[in-house]
Write a protein that holds these residues in place. Structure first.
Motif, PDB file in Angstrom:
ATOM      1  N   ASP A 304       0.828  -1.212   0.000  1.00 54.90           N
ATOM      2  CA  ASP A 304       0.000   0.000   0.000  1.00 54.90           C
ATOM      3  C   ASP A 304       0.860   1.259   0.000  1.00 54.90           C
ATOM      4  O   ASP A 304       0.477   2.280  -0.578  1.00 54.90           O
ATOM      5  CB  ASP A 304      -0.912   0.002   1.226  1.00 54.90           C
ATOM      6  CG  ASP A 304      -1.900  -1.149   1.202  1.00 54.90           C
ATOM      7  OD1 ASP A 304      -2.825  -1.110   0.379  1.00 54.90           O
ATOM      8  OD2 ASP A 304      -1.726  -2.099   1.995  1.00 54.90           O
ATOM      9  N   VAL A 305       2.012   1.177   0.664  1.00 55.85           N
ATOM     10  CA  VAL A 305       2.925   2.314   0.764  1.00 55.85           C
ATOM     11  C   VAL A 305       4.352   1.788   0.649  1.00 55.85           C
ATOM     12  O   VAL A 305       4.687   0.746   1.227  1.00 55.85           O
ATOM     13  CB  VAL A 305       2.772   3.054   2.116  1.00 55.85           C
ATOM     14  CG1 VAL A 305       3.776   4.201   2.223  1.00 55.85           C
ATOM     15  CG2 VAL A 305       1.352   3.571   2.289  1.00 55.85           C
ATOM     16  N   LYS A 333       2.351   3.472  -6.436  1.00 53.21           N
ATOM     17  CA  LYS A 333       2.416   3.437  -4.976  1.00 53.21           C
ATOM     18  C   LYS A 333       2.987   4.748  -4.429  1.00 53.21           C
ATOM     19  O   LYS A 333       3.995   5.255  -4.939  1.00 53.21           O
ATOM     20  CB  LYS A 333       3.288   2.269  -4.504  1.00 53.21           C
ATOM     21  CG  LYS A 333       2.861   0.918  -5.065  1.00 53.21           C
ATOM     22  CD  LYS A 333       1.438   0.551  -4.659  1.00 53.21           C
ATOM     23  CE  LYS A 333       1.014  -0.775  -5.298  1.00 53.21           C
ATOM     24  NZ  LYS A 333      -0.345  -1.191  -4.880  1.00 53.21           N
ATOM     25  N   PRO A 334       2.370   5.317  -3.402  1.00 52.68           N
ATOM     26  CA  PRO A 334       2.936   6.517  -2.778  1.00 52.68           C
ATOM     27  C   PRO A 334       4.218   6.165  -2.033  1.00 52.68           C
ATOM     28  O   PRO A 334       4.366   5.050  -1.520  1.00 52.68           O
ATOM     29  CB  PRO A 334       1.832   6.959  -1.814  1.00 52.68           C
ATOM     30  CG  PRO A 334       1.080   5.705  -1.496  1.00 52.68           C
ATOM     31  CD  PRO A 334       1.131   4.868  -2.735  1.00 52.68           C
ATOM     32  N   LEU A 371      -1.571   7.923   4.953  1.00 51.57           N
ATOM     33  CA  LEU A 371      -1.789   7.229   3.687  1.00 51.57           C
ATOM     34  C   LEU A 371      -2.585   5.943   3.873  1.00 51.57           C
ATOM     35  O   LEU A 371      -3.458   5.615   3.056  1.00 51.57           O
ATOM     36  CB  LEU A 371      -0.446   6.925   3.017  1.00 51.57           C
ATOM     37  CG  LEU A 371       0.289   8.147   2.440  1.00 51.57           C
ATOM     38  CD1 LEU A 371       1.731   7.799   2.093  1.00 51.57           C
ATOM     39  CD2 LEU A 371      -0.437   8.666   1.201  1.00 51.57           C
ATOM     40  N   ARG A 378      -4.235   8.137  -0.984  1.00 52.64           N
ATOM     41  CA  ARG A 378      -3.222   7.161  -1.379  1.00 52.64           C
ATOM     42  C   ARG A 378      -3.250   6.924  -2.889  1.00 52.64           C
ATOM     43  O   ARG A 378      -2.212   6.901  -3.558  1.00 52.64           O
ATOM     44  CB  ARG A 378      -3.452   5.854  -0.623  1.00 52.64           C
ATOM     45  CG  ARG A 378      -2.320   4.857  -0.740  1.00 52.64           C
ATOM     46  CD  ARG A 378      -2.479   3.736   0.275  1.00 52.64           C
ATOM     47  NE  ARG A 378      -3.615   2.870   0.009  1.00 52.64           N
ATOM     48  CZ  ARG A 378      -4.620   2.655   0.847  1.00 52.64           C
ATOM     49  NH1 ARG A 378      -4.647   3.279   2.026  1.00 52.64           N
ATOM     50  NH2 ARG A 378      -5.605   1.832   0.541  1.00 52.64           N
TER      51      ARG A 378
END
Length: 412
Positions: A304-305, A333-334, A371, A378
């Motif tokens: 996710d991050v 992806k951030p 996020l 996100r």
């Protein structure tokens, strides 16, 4: 046009990913009408000569095989040892081999250039390849271009070799720095600013494996249904992994099922595992070890991050660019990182990710929590990052810029 590409690190066989970006750049050169011939040190288990993906690779010998340990990261003992004594011992051992490597690299460069009638030398890292090509350029007049990464310049600074660094940088027709941070470092040596261009290391990401189910992959690693934070790097002080583990102690107070996946190995692993236990994070930190090349894209896709917690270490080294963070951006992806080195310039705060003050793990935790808690934000940041990656870091964009500099160097 034939060119010689000199480097102290390169894939040791067709399946190796060590410094694979040099091989990928060579493939881009072919598209631009440049024929690259790779010259790199021999290492145990590698062939003296082979063809990888259509590119000829020549590995020169400089010692009995069991002693051919230089290059491939071994010029920089901070990647192997975390203690000053360990670094000193390794440097003493390496210094015995350096003179031999410089001599045989120079000899091999001359022979290969003559054999291939090469019109240009393209060197990677200021030392040792950059030193060899600088001297060769001064003697022969053959055009040369140097690419610097940052750690090579720190190496020279650490040993108070600023004059040598200035000589190396200014004895090439052009210099390519992989980031603005690296360019600034080169300028601090007295490099000619008119000669320096800034081009990142390119990438062919994202790589998709349609034959592998992402759900099955998540099940294999036990990460299904959990917020996943991913980072991959060597476990050395420079990479700042301990700060990310500390950040997890705050993250789990808001997201108790969050999982930090740490890919990579290194001398800090035992310490990091102990830190995980002391913070009662066994349920929330997974040490994945060396991630197989075919699984790395799946980790990017599954997270996710992505976090790049690199810092400036006690030797003065900082991340030159941070390629894994850029690869994660290619998957939308951030990215969260410290305001240090190259990542401080590749992360546009609030646009493709967040950057926080160096070593401020609580601030890092806050951004990761933000996020994880806001899927809309996100996704927005991830989309922006992917667009930036496609515009600035894909080889089909970057390769042309490299080729232009090399062609201009030959034209004078």
């Amino acid at each position: 046009m034939n060119i010689i590409v000199t480097t102290s690190s390169f894939p040791r066989d067709k399946d190796d990913y060590k410094a694979r970006w040099i091989l990928e750049l060579g493939q881009e050169f072919l598209k631009e009408g440049l024929i690259p011939y790779i010259l790199c040190p021999h290492v145990a288990g590698s062939k003296d000569y082979e063809v990888i993906d259509g590119i000829e690779v020549y590995r020169f010998r400089y010692a009995p095989e069991k002693y051919e340990s230089l290059g491939y990261g071994n010029f920089l003992p901070h990647e192997k040892c975390s203690s000053r004594i360990g670094v000193l011992i390794q440097y003493c051992f390496n210094s015995i081999l350096i003179a031999s490597m410089l001599f045989f690299m120079s000899l091999s460069l001359h022979k290969l250039r003559k054999k291939k009638n090469a019109e240009l030398i393209f060197s990677n890292w200021a030392f040792p390849a950059g030193l060899v090509s600088a001297v060769y350029h001064q003697i022969s007049g053959v055009p040369s271009v140097l690419k610097v990464y940052g750690t090579d310049l720190v190496f020279l600074k650490r040993f108070k070799l600023r004059s040598l660094g200035k000589y190396i940088l200014n004895k090439h027709d052009s210099v390519i720095a992989i980031s603005d941070y690296t360019k600034d470092y080169a300028l601090s040596f007295g490099a000619d600013s008119e000669k320096i261009s800034v081009f990142p290391v390119g990438s062919n990401y994202p790589i998709i494996h349609p034959q592998v189910s992402l759900d099955n992959f998540k099940g294999k690693w036990g990460i299904s249904g959990r917020p996943v934070i991913f980072t991959v790097h060597r476990l050395i002080p420079l990479k700042g992994t301990s700060f990310l583990i500390k950040a997890m102690s705050k993250i789990v107070s808001v997201h108790p099922d969050a999982l930090l996946v740490i890919g990579g190995e290194g001398p800090e692993r035992n310490m990091l595992e102990s830190l995980t236990i002391s913070n009662h994070l066994e349920h929330n930190v997974l040490f994945a070890g060396l991630v197989p090349n075919e699984e790395l894209p799946l980790f990017y896709e599954a997270c996710d991050v992505y976090v790049i917690p690199s810092i400036t270490d006690k030797w003065g080294n900082a991340e030159g660019l941070g390629m894994p963070a850029l690869e994660a951006m290619s998957y939308g992806k951030p990215v969260v990182g410290f305001d240090s080195g190259g990542p401080s310039m590749t992360i546009n705060d609030g646009s493709n990710g967040f950057k926080v003050p160096e070593k401020d793990w609580e601030a890092m935790a806050d951004k990761i929590i933000l996020l994880l808690s806001d899927p809309v934000l996100r996704n927005k940041i991830g989309v922006t990052g992917k667009s930036i990656f496609n515009d600035e870091y894909r080889w089909n964009k970057v390769g042309q810029r490299y080729a232009e500099v090399l062609n201009n160097a030959v034209k004078g």
